[in-house]
Write a protein that holds these residues in place. Structure first.
Motif, PDB file in Angstrom:
ATOM      1  N   UNK A 206       0.830  -1.214   0.000  1.00 19.06           N
ATOM      2  CA  UNK A 206       0.000   0.000   0.000  1.00 19.06           C
ATOM      3  C   UNK A 206       0.858   1.255   0.000  1.00 19.06           C
ATOM      4  N   UNK A 207       1.950   1.234  -0.788  1.00 20.02           N
ATOM      5  CA  UNK A 207       2.797   2.411  -0.927  1.00 20.02           C
ATOM      6  C   UNK A 207       3.838   2.590   0.154  1.00 20.02           C
ATOM      7  N   UNK A 208       3.909   1.688   1.144  1.00 19.11           N
ATOM      8  CA  UNK A 208       4.861   1.808   2.250  1.00 19.11           C
ATOM      9  C   UNK A 208       5.839   0.630   2.218  1.00 19.11           C
ATOM     10  N   UNK A 209       7.138   0.947   2.284  1.00 20.54           N
ATOM     11  CA  UNK A 209       8.160  -0.104   2.293  1.00 20.54           C
ATOM     12  C   UNK A 209       8.123  -0.824   3.635  1.00 20.54           C
ATOM     13  N   UNK A 210       7.741  -2.110   3.612  1.00 18.55           N
ATOM     14  CA  UNK A 210       7.617  -2.895   4.844  1.00 18.55           C
ATOM     15  C   UNK A 210       8.819  -3.821   5.059  1.00 18.55           C
ATOM     16  N   UNK A 211       9.623  -4.017   4.001  1.00 17.21           N
ATOM     17  CA  UNK A 211      10.830  -4.828   4.173  1.00 17.21           C
ATOM     18  C   UNK A 211      11.827  -4.488   3.080  1.00 17.21           C
ATOM     19  N   UNK A 212      13.101  -4.438   3.443  1.00 18.29           N
ATOM     20  CA  UNK A 212      14.181  -4.273   2.478  1.00 18.29           C
ATOM     21  C   UNK A 212      15.438  -4.881   3.089  1.00 18.29           C
ATOM     22  N   UNK A 213      15.989  -5.890   2.428  1.00 18.23           N
ATOM     23  CA  UNK A 213      17.178  -6.527   2.949  1.00 18.23           C
ATOM     24  C   UNK A 213      17.434  -7.858   2.253  1.00 18.23           C
ATOM     25  N   UNK A 214      18.411  -8.587   2.750  1.00 17.11           N
ATOM     26  CA  UNK A 214      18.782  -9.887   2.186  1.00 17.11           C
ATOM     27  C   UNK A 214      18.216 -10.993   3.057  1.00 17.11           C
ATOM     28  N   UNK A 215      17.473 -11.916   2.452  1.00 10.85           N
ATOM     29  CA  UNK A 215      16.845 -13.019   3.180  1.00 10.85           C
ATOM     30  C   UNK A 215      17.626 -14.303   2.917  1.00 10.85           C
ATOM     31  N   UNK A 216      17.915 -15.027   3.980  1.00 12.16           N
ATOM     32  CA  UNK A 216      18.712 -16.252   3.895  1.00 12.16           C
ATOM     33  C   UNK A 216      17.862 -17.429   3.380  1.00 12.16           C
ATOM     34  N   UNK A 217      18.498 -18.431   2.772  1.00  9.19           N
ATOM     35  CA  UNK A 217      17.753 -19.600   2.301  1.00  9.19           C
ATOM     36  C   UNK A 217      17.070 -20.341   3.447  1.00  9.19           C
ATOM     37  N   UNK A 229       0.422  -5.163  -3.101  1.00 10.80           N
ATOM     38  CA  UNK A 229       1.717  -5.595  -2.576  1.00 10.80           C
ATOM     39  C   UNK A 229       2.670  -5.742  -3.757  1.00 10.80           C
ATOM     40  N   UNK A 230       3.834  -5.064  -3.682  1.00 16.69           N
ATOM     41  CA  UNK A 230       4.842  -5.113  -4.745  1.00 16.69           C
ATOM     42  C   UNK A 230       6.110  -5.729  -4.163  1.00 16.69           C
ATOM     43  N   UNK A 231       6.599  -6.794  -4.798  1.00 18.55           N
ATOM     44  CA  UNK A 231       7.832  -7.450  -4.340  1.00 18.55           C
ATOM     45  C   UNK A 231       8.887  -7.327  -5.423  1.00 18.55           C
ATOM     46  N   UNK A 232      10.082  -6.961  -5.021  1.00 19.90           N
ATOM     47  CA  UNK A 232      11.223  -6.880  -5.923  1.00 19.90           C
ATOM     48  C   UNK A 232      12.280  -7.847  -5.420  1.00 19.90           C
TER      49      UNK A 232
END
Length: 280
Positions: A206-217, A229-232
């Motif tokens: 909804x226009x707000x960054x809720x997560x940004x980082x590196x996720x482990x396997x 919801x937009x995922x990059x």
């Protein structure tokens, strides 16, 4: 320049660009672009920040400081705008706390006034009860002295009410009781992402960054949004997605940078990449 700083630290640790690419899942060409300061050859500012943060983390550097230096060098206007917004938010919170304290003080004064009034009323009520009891006792004693005792015949009547017969549930009622409740409908968009390899990820709900980082396997994350919801993903082949319970498969191929957008209207449809940078 931040690119020189990252390259110097890599060389200090006797690592090659291929070592960084293998450890971060960032394409070697992007690592070269970062070290040369050729940020215009990266997919965008969001991706550049993610790649630089991932690169710095791999080298065990202060990733926040490195990203902050990158923004100061290349996007000072965004840094200034963020600082101004942060200051405005702090001022608004301080004003809100001041107003809340004033309301609490006013409420405390009102409670003291009400408490004092209640105590006075209780005292008057007790005095009135004492007067009434005394008057009643005097009246009873006076009546006993002036009138002969009278004996009244009492008749006790006992009534027994018949309990209603237990109602036998009908076949329709039994069926309704046995019927399982319907599955809860998910409102908005619920994205569940399972990561099979290391992947830099950004999620905007909804226009707000809720997560940004590196996720482990091996990690599984869930994000929700009412409208979108937009995922990059910087390593799309490492991300398996479910949207509102619907299996959407992998976001893309290993090494691809993919951005996907989900709304309540397309949540149950196969995912399609909005932006994709194919691995060469």
């Amino acid at each position: 320049m931040i690119g020189d700083k990252l390259r110097a630290e890599r060389e200090r640790q006797y690592l090659t660009i291929q070592d960084i690419a293998k450890g971060t899942s960032i394409r070697a060409v992007y690592i070269e672009n970062i070290e040369k300061g050729e940020y215009d050859k990266l997919p965008g500012t969001v991706y550049a920040k993610g790649f630089i943060r991932n690169y710095a983390n791999f080298l065990k550097m202060d990733a926040d400081a490195v990203v902050r230096q990158f923004m100061d060098e290349n996007h000072p206007e965004e840094v200034a705008a963020a600082e101004e917004a942060k200051q405005q938010l702090a001022e608004a919170e301080e004003q809100s706390r001041t107003e809340a304290k004033a309301k609490l003080a006013a409420g405390s004064e009102y409670r003291e006034q009400v408490s004092g009034s209640g105590n006075r009323q209780n005292t008057l009520l007790i005095a009135l009860i004492v007067l009434l009891v005394g008057a009643g006792a005097y009246y009873l004693f006076a009546m006993e002295d002036s009138a002969p005792a009278k004996t009244a015949n009492k008749t006790t009547v006992t009534q027994t009410a018949k309990a209603p017969a237990a109602k036998t549930p009908s076949a329709k009622e039994k069926s309704a009781e046995q019927e399982q409740p319907a599955a809860k409908k998910i409102e908005g968009v619920e994205l569940v992402a399972k990561f099979t390899d290391k992947c830099w990820t950004q999620v905007v709900a909804d226009g707000k960054t809720v997560y940004e980082g590196t996720i482990e396997p091996g990690k599984t994350e869930t994000w929700k949004g009412k409208e979108k919801v937009v995922i990059t993903a910087g390593n799309a082949g490492a991300v398996e997605m479910k949207v509102n319970g619907q299996d959407m498969g992998k976001a893309g191929d290993i090494g691809q940078v993919v951005e996907k957008t989900f709304t309540p209207d397309n949540a149950g449809q196969p995912a399609s990449a909005d932006k994709k940078d194919s691995k060469k």
